[in-house]
Scaffold this motif. Structure first.
Motif, PDB file in Angstrom:
ATOM      1  N   HIS A   7      25.206  45.870  82.406  1.00 44.04           N
ATOM      2  CA  HIS A   7      23.891  46.441  82.688  1.00 44.04           C
ATOM      3  C   HIS A   7      23.891  47.491  83.791  1.00 44.04           C
ATOM      4  CE1 HIS A   7      21.962  43.966  79.850  1.00 44.04           C
ATOM      5  NE2 HIS A   7      22.182  42.830  80.472  1.00 44.04           N
ATOM      6  N   THR A   8      24.857  47.418  84.684  1.00 39.72           N
ATOM      7  CA  THR A   8      24.881  48.386  85.795  1.00 39.72           C
ATOM      8  C   THR A   8      26.339  48.792  86.060  1.00 39.72           C
ATOM      9  OG1 THR A   8      25.197  46.695  87.494  1.00 39.72           O
ATOM     10  CG2 THR A   8      22.916  47.251  86.928  1.00 39.72           C
ATOM     11  N   PRO A   9      26.546  49.922  86.714  1.00 42.24           N
ATOM     12  CA  PRO A   9      27.919  50.330  87.055  1.00 42.24           C
ATOM     13  C   PRO A   9      28.642  49.264  87.881  1.00 42.24           C
ATOM     14  CG  PRO A   9      26.388  52.143  87.460  1.00 42.24           C
ATOM     15  CD  PRO A   9      25.547  50.955  87.091  1.00 42.24           C
ATOM     16  N   GLU A  10      27.887  48.552  88.728  1.00 47.90           N
ATOM     17  CA  GLU A  10      28.498  47.529  89.604  1.00 47.90           C
ATOM     18  C   GLU A  10      29.104  46.387  88.796  1.00 47.90           C
ATOM     19  OE1 GLU A  10      25.554  48.953  90.022  1.00 47.90           O
ATOM     20  OE2 GLU A  10      25.847  49.984  91.935  1.00 47.90           O
ATOM     21  N   LEU A  11      28.587  46.143  87.598  1.00 45.71           N
ATOM     22  CA  LEU A  11      29.068  45.006  86.793  1.00 45.71           C
ATOM     23  C   LEU A  11      30.273  45.349  85.914  1.00 45.71           C
ATOM     24  CD1 LEU A  11      25.570  43.584  85.705  1.00 45.71           C
ATOM     25  CD2 LEU A  11      27.200  42.511  87.280  1.00 45.71           C
ATOM     26  N   ILE A  12      30.658  46.612  85.893  1.00 47.29           N
ATOM     27  CA  ILE A  12      31.799  47.024  85.059  1.00 47.29           C
ATOM     28  C   ILE A  12      33.087  46.478  85.680  1.00 47.29           C
ATOM     29  CG2 ILE A  12      33.092  49.001  84.165  1.00 47.29           C
ATOM     30  CD1 ILE A  12      30.460  50.655  84.486  1.00 47.29           C
ATOM     31  N   PRO A  13      33.899  45.741  84.900  1.00 42.94           N
ATOM     32  CA  PRO A  13      35.145  45.202  85.474  1.00 42.94           C
ATOM     33  C   PRO A  13      36.039  46.327  85.975  1.00 42.94           C
ATOM     34  CG  PRO A  13      34.723  44.302  83.283  1.00 42.94           C
ATOM     35  CD  PRO A  13      33.719  45.393  83.493  1.00 42.94           C
ATOM     36  N   SER A  14      36.732  46.075  87.091  1.00 44.20           N
ATOM     37  CA  SER A  14      37.604  47.139  87.596  1.00 44.20           C
ATOM     38  C   SER A  14      39.083  46.791  87.423  1.00 44.20           C
ATOM     39  CB  SER A  14      37.283  47.455  89.056  1.00 44.20           C
ATOM     40  OG  SER A  14      37.086  46.265  89.759  1.00 44.20           O
ATOM     41  N   ASP A  15      39.366  45.618  86.808  1.00 46.48           N
ATOM     42  CA  ASP A  15      40.774  45.222  86.669  1.00 46.48           C
ATOM     43  C   ASP A  15      41.344  45.508  85.280  1.00 46.48           C
ATOM     44  OD1 ASP A  15      39.146  43.424  85.432  1.00 46.48           O
ATOM     45  OD2 ASP A  15      40.160  41.624  86.191  1.00 46.48           O
ATOM     46  N   SER A  16      40.559  46.140  84.392  1.00 51.05           N
ATOM     47  CA  SER A  16      41.089  46.504  83.067  1.00 51.05           C
ATOM     48  C   SER A  16      40.294  47.688  82.526  1.00 51.05           C
ATOM     49  CB  SER A  16      40.977  45.314  82.110  1.00 51.05           C
ATOM     50  OG  SER A  16      39.629  44.909  82.018  1.00 51.05           O
ATOM     51  N   GLN A  17      40.766  48.235  81.414  1.00 49.14           N
ATOM     52  CA  GLN A  17      40.090  49.385  80.798  1.00 49.14           C
ATOM     53  C   GLN A  17      39.922  49.120  79.307  1.00 49.14           C
ATOM     54  OE1 GLN A  17      38.847  51.928  82.316  1.00 49.14           O
ATOM     55  NE2 GLN A  17      39.764  51.647  84.336  1.00 49.14           N
ATOM     56  N   PRO A  18      38.813  49.546  78.724  1.00 48.56           N
ATOM     57  CA  PRO A  18      38.639  49.402  77.271  1.00 48.56           C
ATOM     58  C   PRO A  18      39.236  50.600  76.533  1.00 48.56           C
ATOM     59  CG  PRO A  18      36.691  50.357  78.210  1.00 48.56           C
ATOM     60  CD  PRO A  18      37.657  50.189  79.355  1.00 48.56           C
ATOM     61  N   ASP A  19      39.322  50.506  75.211  1.00 52.50           N
ATOM     62  CA  ASP A  19      39.742  51.682  74.426  1.00 52.50           C
ATOM     63  C   ASP A  19      38.679  52.766  74.481  1.00 52.50           C
ATOM     64  OD1 ASP A  19      42.138  50.540  73.544  1.00 52.50           O
ATOM     65  OD2 ASP A  19      41.013  49.312  72.124  1.00 52.50           O
ATOM     66  N   CYS A  20      37.428  52.321  74.507  1.00 51.94           N
ATOM     67  CA  CYS A  20      36.336  53.297  74.514  1.00 51.94           C
ATOM     68  C   CYS A  20      35.227  52.807  75.453  1.00 51.94           C
ATOM     69  CB  CYS A  20      35.791  53.453  73.096  1.00 51.94           C
ATOM     70  SG  CYS A  20      34.409  54.599  72.991  1.00 51.94           S
ATOM     71  N   ALA A  21      34.811  53.646  76.383  1.00 47.96           N
ATOM     72  CA  ALA A  21      33.720  53.287  77.292  1.00 47.96           C
ATOM     73  C   ALA A  21      32.578  54.277  77.098  1.00 47.96           C
ATOM     74  CB  ALA A  21      34.205  53.327  78.740  1.00 47.96           C
ATOM     75  N   ILE A  22      31.372  53.733  77.076  1.00 49.70           N
ATOM     76  CA  ILE A  22      30.190  54.560  76.794  1.00 49.70           C
ATOM     77  C   ILE A  22      29.190  54.396  77.936  1.00 49.70           C
ATOM     78  CG2 ILE A  22      28.319  54.979  75.148  1.00 49.70           C
ATOM     79  CD1 ILE A  22      30.038  53.502  73.032  1.00 49.70           C
ATOM     80  N   ALA A  23      28.824  55.504  78.564  1.00 50.54           N
ATOM     81  CA  ALA A  23      27.803  55.454  79.623  1.00 50.54           C
ATOM     82  C   ALA A  23      26.443  55.760  79.011  1.00 50.54           C
ATOM     83  CB  ALA A  23      28.117  56.483  80.705  1.00 50.54           C
ATOM     84  N   ILE A  24      25.451  55.000  79.452  1.00 47.53           N
ATOM     85  CA  ILE A  24      24.071  55.228  78.995  1.00 47.53           C
ATOM     86  C   ILE A  24      23.175  55.438  80.212  1.00 47.53           C
ATOM     87  CG2 ILE A  24      22.052  54.228  77.855  1.00 47.53           C
ATOM     88  CD1 ILE A  24      23.862  52.610  76.110  1.00 47.53           C
TER      89      ILE A  24
END
Ligand code: MLT
Length: 249
Positions: A7-24
């Motif tokens: 729901h917010t940038p603060e909640l995005i995990p910082s220890d891994s990365q997805p194949d595709c990330a979408i900002a809204i």
């Protein structure tokens, strides 16, 4: 394919990365980015810091740049434009690079910028985002709402729900369901919000805290524009760190 919503940038995990990330950021950064690229802007370069925006944009030819700065919904002094998608006419933005910094949206983009693929989504370009995901079939997708200074926002969640709702409808023919693609509880909740409000998106945006803030700033036309679904066939995709361009197939 697994889709997780934050729901917010603060909640995005910082220890891994997805194949595709979408900002809204429906109100209004990702609506403005989509509109600017559809209107012929060369690129949109996003900054969380206004000082950094000024420093980098100084190195760009003045006749090929526009500085778009917003804080608290209002235009930042010294910028040519604020953050209204309605300002992005072909006459103004055509061939130009937008150097953009907004309260939450550009911070959200920065937070996901190291994912393999980075996209910017709004209600207006929802169909283009879904089509890209169907074509590319990334294994892991993160959808990140920009919220407002660390808080949840209705408009970003309803857009995330609109994306997941459409994606699961398209994937039904391949035997996939919402249950099989949802990567976290937020994905179910976002789809429920969208199905409840899909015919009254403008009403929802007018109830939202940031919608109320923009209404106080006389921005009803921006809300009307941003509440439209699938009106713009444009896919903003990150070409280099922080730089979004219009994806061409
Ligand atoms: C943001 O980044 O918080 C927004 O896009 C604010 C706005 O200009 O409506």
């Amino acid at each position: 394919m697994k889709v997780s919503i934050f729901h917010t940038p603060e909640l995005i995990p910082s220890d891994s990365q997805p194949d595709c990330a979408i900002a809204i950021d429906v109100l209004r950064a990702t609506s403005t980015i989509s509109t600017a690229l559809a209107a012929g802007a060369e690129a949109v370069q996003a900054f969380s810091s206004m000082d950094e925006l000024m420093r980098v944009s100084e190195q760009w030819p003045a006749d090929r740049r526009l500085r778009a700065g917003e804080r608290g919904g209002a235009k930042v002094e010294g910028c040519e434009m604020g953050n209204s998608p309605l300002a992005c006419t072909p006459e103004l933005v055509g061939g130009k690079r937008l150097f953009m910094s907004t309260t939450n949206g550009t911070r959200c983009l920065e937070k996901i910028q190291h994912a393999k693929t980075v996209l910017a989504a709004a209600l207006i370009n929802r169909a283009a985002i879904v089509q890209y995901l169907l074509n590319q079939q990334p294994d892991s997708i993160w959808i990140a709402g920009s919220g407002w200074e660390g808080s949840y926002s209705l408009e970003d969640t309803v857009c995330a729900g609109a994306i997941v709702h459409s994606l699961s409808a398209h994937l039904a023919s391949q035997g996939q369901t919402l249950e099989s693609i949802a990567g976290n509880d937020e994905a179910f909740a976002a789809v429920a919000l969208y199905t409840q409000w899909q015919d009254r998106l403008l009403d929802l945006l007018c109830h939202a805290t940031h919608g109320q803030r923009l209404l106080r700033l006389d921005c009803l036309d921006d809300l009307k524009y941003c509440a439209q679904l699938d009106t713009l066939d444009v896919l903003p995709i990150q070409r280099e760190l922080g730089v979004l361009v219009k994806h061409t197939a």
